[in-house]
Design an enzyme around this catalytic site. Structure first.
Site, short mmCIF file in Angstrom:
data_model
loop_
_atom_site.label_atom_id
_atom_site.label_comp_id
_atom_site.label_asym_id
_atom_site.label_seq_id
_atom_site.Cartn_x
_atom_site.Cartn_y
_atom_site.Cartn_z
N ASP A 447 0.82 -1.21 0.00
CA ASP A 447 0.00 0.00 0.00
C ASP A 447 0.86 1.26 0.00
OD1 ASP A 447 -2.66 1.34 0.45
OD2 ASP A 447 -1.65 1.99 2.28
N GLU A 500 1.08 -0.59 -5.13
CA GLU A 500 0.12 0.48 -5.38
C GLU A 500 0.94 1.77 -5.48
OE1 GLU A 500 -3.49 3.11 -3.56
OE2 GLU A 500 -1.76 2.50 -2.39
#
Length: 778
Positions: A447, A500
Site C-alpha cells: 500500500d 500500489e
C-alpha cells in the site's frame, strides 16, 4: 493511494486495570505452580542460611523502580564467598523458601519484597521457590536462575539487519529451556532504562518480572517458566526520563480483540493441507498466467462471520465466479475498524475480530485447496500514534524517523517508518516474509508506495529536506523496497509482490539489479497497479455517450505506456467510497443503460492487457457505495427481489468473463509483451468504438470490440488477419442472460478479402449498443 477515514484515538493505553496489591502479589509468582490450601505454611528451614550482603542503595532503587538493566545479576542464585547467594523479589510475600532435593531453606527478608540468604552450597541446584502469601502458597521456578534464551546468532543477525525470520527471535515464544517449559519474552527497546513484563499471570504488576538487557543490541529478555499460550501480556517500559509506559508487543503474533489492546502468547498447532497448491504455484510466471482478482474486506464481506465460517463460504463463491485469486484488504491488527486495516498496530498478528491466527490459517488453507491464490494488502508506509503501540515506543522516536517533519505523515495523521534504521528495516522485511512463510500468503499488495518514495509527498515547498544528491527521492525507502522484494522472491518461490504506486516512477517492476535511466535500480515488484488506466477509463465511461468522442484518447492512452511496467487493472475499494459512487452508479443514462455500460466496461477491462482486480459488490452491479459497517447488498441477489435478474445477470457475466479469459491464452500469456497486442482501430472516436487484437504465445488471436454508444452498429467492418478463415462470437455482454437486449452476430463470421483498417481482409459484424464482444477463430 488508499483513502483513509480519520485516525483512531484508540482505547486506553494499558488495556487492563491492575488488581489490588494482595492479588498483584500473588501474580508476582510468575510460573505455574502448586497452590496449597489457605492457611497451610511451608515448613521453616533456616538452618545454615546466613543473611546476604545488602544491595547497594542504587541497585535496590533501580531494581524496585523497574530501571535496572541486569536484574539477573541481583536476583537468582550466585556463588559467593562461603556459599551460594539466593535472592528473590516477591512483593507482599510473608516468606520465601528455597526448595531443592534434600534442601528446604527459608530466605531472610530484606524488606520491599526482597528475600535473600547465603546457603551452604558450592553450586546452584535445580531449585524452586515456595512463596507464602499468608492465605495461599505458590511453588514456582525462579525465572532468574535461567541463562538467556536468545542466541548470539540471533543478536548478530538483528544487529546486521538481516534476521529474515525475526519473529522467531523477538516477541513471546513458548519453549523448553534448561529443562523448564515456559515463554521467552524479548523486546527491542534500546532507549529504555528498564523493561518489565506485565500480564494476567502477574495481575499487571511487573515488579517481580524485570527483564535483562542483552548488551548493545537494545534487546531485553526474560524467560518465565510456566507461562504458556493464551496468556495476556504487555511490556512496562521505563523511559529515559524515568517515566513509564505500558506497550503492546510490536512482534506479537496474536492480540486481544479490539478495543482491548493486550498481546497474547501464541503457538500454532495448525496442520496445513495445501501441499499440492504450494508445490505448483510457482510453476508458471505470474506475468504469463491468468490472474483475475476479487478484492475483499473480510470483516464486511458477510458481517459477523469468523475466519472458519468464511472458509465455508468464500472459497465456494470465488471458485464459482472463476477468479484465480482473492485479495484481502489489510488483516494485520488495527484498533480502528473504520481505517479498514490501513492503520496497523499489530504488524505480526491477524486481526482477532474474526478469530485466532490458526483460524486465519484455516481460511487460507481452504482457499488453496479450492485452487484460489491469496493476496494480502500490506502496509509498511506508516502507523498510527496510539500511545500503547509503536509511537515513541521506548520514550524516543524508534520506529518513526528522528526528524519530526520526516516522521509525520501529512495526509493521515500517522507516523512514517524510519527506513534508514537497520532494525526498523529488518522489522518490516521480516514481516513481509512472515506472512508468506507462516500463513502461506501468495502475494503482497504493498500500500501507498508513492508516499514512501518521495520526500516531498503531500508536503509544501520548504516542508521537506532534499536527499544527499539534492533530489526528492527517499533513498532509504528505495533501498528498503528493493531489499524487501529481493528477500521475498528469494525465500518464497511463487509469491508475487504488487505495488500500489500512483506516479511515473521508473522501474517499479524492474529487477533490482537493473539500473534505469534515472540511475536507480528497479524496485523489484512483480506487478504494479495501473492507476492511470483506472482514472482515465472511469473518466471516459462516466461521460454521456454523446460526449465520449471528445474523450476517446482517455481510453487509448493506456496503450502508450502499457508495457513500461507489469500492470494490474484495479477497480478497487478506493473507487467505490467517499462519494465516488459504485461502479454501476458512475455510468450515465437510465438503469438499463447504466448496467449495459457496466457490462461493456468489464468486457473491455478483461480484454485489455494487464491483470484484473474487482472489488466485492461490483461483480453484481451493486448501486450503493461500499460501507464497512454492512458490506455488499447481498439482498439484491435474492430471488424474491423483483429486480434480481438485473444483478444476477451481471454476476453471470463476470463468471463467464473469468471462464472465457482462463480458456484464452491470448488474454494473458503476453500481457507484458508488446507483440501480444494490436489495434484494429484505435481512432474510431466518432463511433465510440474500440477494437483490438490480442495474441497468445503461439500467435493465436482473439478480437475484442467495445461499442460505448447506445445505438446498434450494423455492418460494422473490422480489419482482421487474413490467415483466419472464420470467426465466432465467444462473449457478448448484450446477451439477454446478462440483462442485455440480445443483439448478436451469426454463429459463424467468414473473413472476406475486403481491405480494411490497413489489413487485406476484414469481417462484417453487428455491434450491440453499449456492449463488448469477443471473437475467436472458428
Amino acid at each position: 493511494m488508499t483513502a483513509r477515514p480519520s485516525p483512531a484515538t484508540g482505547p486506553p493505553p494499558s488495556g487492563r486495570t491492575p488488581s489490588a496489591p494482595a492479588r498483584a502479589e500473588q501474580a508476582a509468582a510468575t510460573g505455574s505452580a502448586t497452590r496449597s490450601r489457605a492457611g497451610t505454611k511451608p515448613p521453616a528451614g533456616t538452618h545454615g542460611v546466613r543473611p546476604a550482603a545488602p544491595l547497594t542503595e542504587e541497585d535496590r532503587a533501580r531494581l524496585l523502580g523497574g530501571a535496572h538493566h541486569d536484574p539477573h545479576a541481583l536476583l537468582g542464585a550466585h556463588p559467593v564467598r562461603g556459599g551460594l547467594l539466593v535472592r528473590a523479589l516477591r512483593p507482599h510475600a510473608r516468606r520465601v523458601t528455597v526448595v531443592a532435593k534434600g534442601l528446604r531453606a527459608e530466605l531472610p527478608s530484606e524488606g520491599d519484597g526482597l528475600f535473600a540468604g547465603v546457603l551452604p552450597l558450592r553450586t546452584a541446584p535445580e531449585y524452586e521457590l515456595l512463596v507464602d502469601y499468608g492465605e495461599h502458597t505458590l511453588t514456582v521456578r525462579d525465572p532468574y536462575r535461567f541463562l538467556p534464551a536468545l542466541g548470539e546468532l540471533d543478536l548478530h543477525l538483528f544487529g546486521e539487519g538481516r534476521h529474515e525470520q525475526l519473529w522467531q527471535a523477538l516477541g513471546a515464544r513458548t519453549m523448553d529451556h534448561q529443562g523448564a517449559t515456559g515463554t521467552r519474552f524479548t523486546l527491542w527497546a534500546p532507549n529504555a532504562r528498564g523493561v518489565r513484563v506485565v500480564g494476567d499471570f502477574n495481575y499487571w504488576d511487573g515488579t517481580a518480572s524485570p527483564m535483562r538487557s542483552l548488551g548493545s543490541s537494545g534487546i531485553w529478555e526474560l524467560f518465565l517458566p510456566g507461562i504458556g499460550a493464551g496468556e495476556l501480556y504487555k511490556f512496562e517500559i521505563t523511559r529515559p526520563d524515568g517515566s513509564r509506559t505500558v506497550r503492546a508487543d510490536p512482534m506479537a503474533r496474536r492480540t486481544e480483540c479490539p478495543p482491548a489492546t493486550a498481546s497474547v502468547v501464541d503457538e500454532s498447532h495448525f496442520r496445513w493441507q495445501d501441499a499440492e497448491w504450494m508445490a505448483g504455484r510457482g510453476r508458471r510466471p505470474v506475468h504469463q498466467a491468468p490472474f483475475s482478482v476479487y478484492e475483499v474486506h473480510l470483516p464486511s464481506w458477510r458481517p459477523g462471520l469468523t475466519y472458519r465460517q468464511l472458509a465455508a463460504q468464500l472459497p465456494v463463491y470465488i471458485k464459482d465466479l472463476g477468479f484465480t485469486h482473492v485479495e484481502f484488504m489489510p488483516v494485520a491488527e488495527h484498533p480502528f475498524g473504520g481505517s479498514w486495516g490501513y492503520q496497523v498496530t499489530g504488524f505480526y498478528a491477524p486481526t482477532a475480530r474474526m478469530g485466532t491466527p490458526d483460524d486465519f490459517r484455516f481460511l487460507i488453507d481452504a482457499l488453496h485447496r479450492a485452487g484460489i491464490g491469496v493476496l494480502m494488502d500490506w502496509v509498511p508506509a506508516h502507523f498510527p500514534r496510539d500511545d500503547w503501540a509503536l509511537a515513541e515506543f521506548d520514550g524516543r522516536p524508534l520506529y518513526e524517523h528522528q526528524d519530526p517533519a520526516r516522521a509525520a505523515h501529512p495526509d493521515w495523521g500517522t507516523l512514517e517508518f524510519d527506513y534508514g534504521r537497520t532494525e526498523v528495516r529488518n522489522f518490516l522485511v521480516a514481516n513481509a516474509v512472515y506472512w508468506c512463510e507462516e500463513f502461506h500468503i501468495d502475494g503482497l499488495r504493498v500500500d501507498a508506495v508513492a508516499s514512501m518514495l518521495y520526500l516531498d509527498y503531500s508536503r509544501e515547498d520548504g516542508g521537506w529536506t532534499p536527499n544527499v544528491h539534492g533530489g526528492r527521492e527517499d533513498l532509504d525507502a528505495v533501498a528498503f523496497l528493493q531489499e524487501m522484494n529481493a528477500t521475498v522472491y528469494r525465500r518464497c518461490p511463487g509469491v508475487v509482490t504488487i505495488a500500489e504506486e500512483s506516479t511515473a516512477w521508473d522501474g517499479v517492476t524492474r529487477a533490482t539489479h537493473l539500473v534505469g535511466p534515472g540511475g536507480f535500480g528497479g524496485l523489484g515488484f512483480g506487478l504494479k497497479w495501473n492507476m492511470g488506466w483506472m482514472h482515465d477509463s472511469l473518466g471516459y465511461v462516466s461521460k454521456e455517450p454523446v460526449h465520449r468522442k471528445y474523450h476517446h484518447g482517455e481510453m487509448t492512452f493506456s496503450m502508450i505506456y502499457a508495457y513500461s511496467e507489469n500492470y494490474v487493472l484495479p477497480i478497487s475499494h478506493d473507487e467505490v467510497v467517499h462519494g465516488k459512487r459504485a461502479l454501476v452508479s458512475k455510468m450515465p443514462g437510465d438503469w438499463w443503460q447504466q448496467r449495459a455500460n457496466h457490462r461493456a466496461y468489464l468486457g473491455f477491462m478483461w480484454a485489455h492487457p494487464g491483470k484484473q482486480l474487482l472489488f466485492m459488490g461490483q461483480e453484481f452491479a451493486q448501486g450503493a457505495e461500499w460501507a464497512e459497517s454492512h458490506g455488499p447488498d447481498w439482498w439484491l441477489l435474492d430471488p424474491s427481489y423483483e429486480a434480481e435478474p438485473d444483478h444476477r445477470g451481471v454476476r453471470d457475466l463476470v463468471r463467464d468473463l473469468n471462464s472465457r479469459y482462463a480458456a484464452a491464452p491470448a488474454l494473458w500469456e503476453r500481457d507484458t509483451d508488446p507483440a501480444g497486442f494490436r489495434w484494429i482501430d484505435g481512432d474510431a472516436g466518432e463511433d465510440n468504438v474500440f477494437s483490438f487484437l490480442r495474441f497468445a504465445a503461439d500467435g493465436s488471436p482473439l478480437i475484442s470490440v467495445s461499442n460505448f454508444s447506445p445505438v446498434v452498429r450494423h455492418a460494422y467492418r473490422l480489419g482482421v488477419p487474413d490467415d483466419i478463415p472464420a470467426w465466432r462470437e465467444i462473449l457478448n455482454t448484450d446477451d439477454p442472460r446478462y440483462g442485455g437486449s440480445g443483439v448478436a452476430n451469426p454463429d459463424l463470421l467468414k473473413t472476406d478479402p475486403t481491405p480494411w483498417n490497413g489489413r487485406d481482409s476484414s469481417l462484417t459484424t453487428v455491434l450491440p449498443p453499449l456492449a463488448t464482444i469477443w471473437f475467436a477463430p472458428a
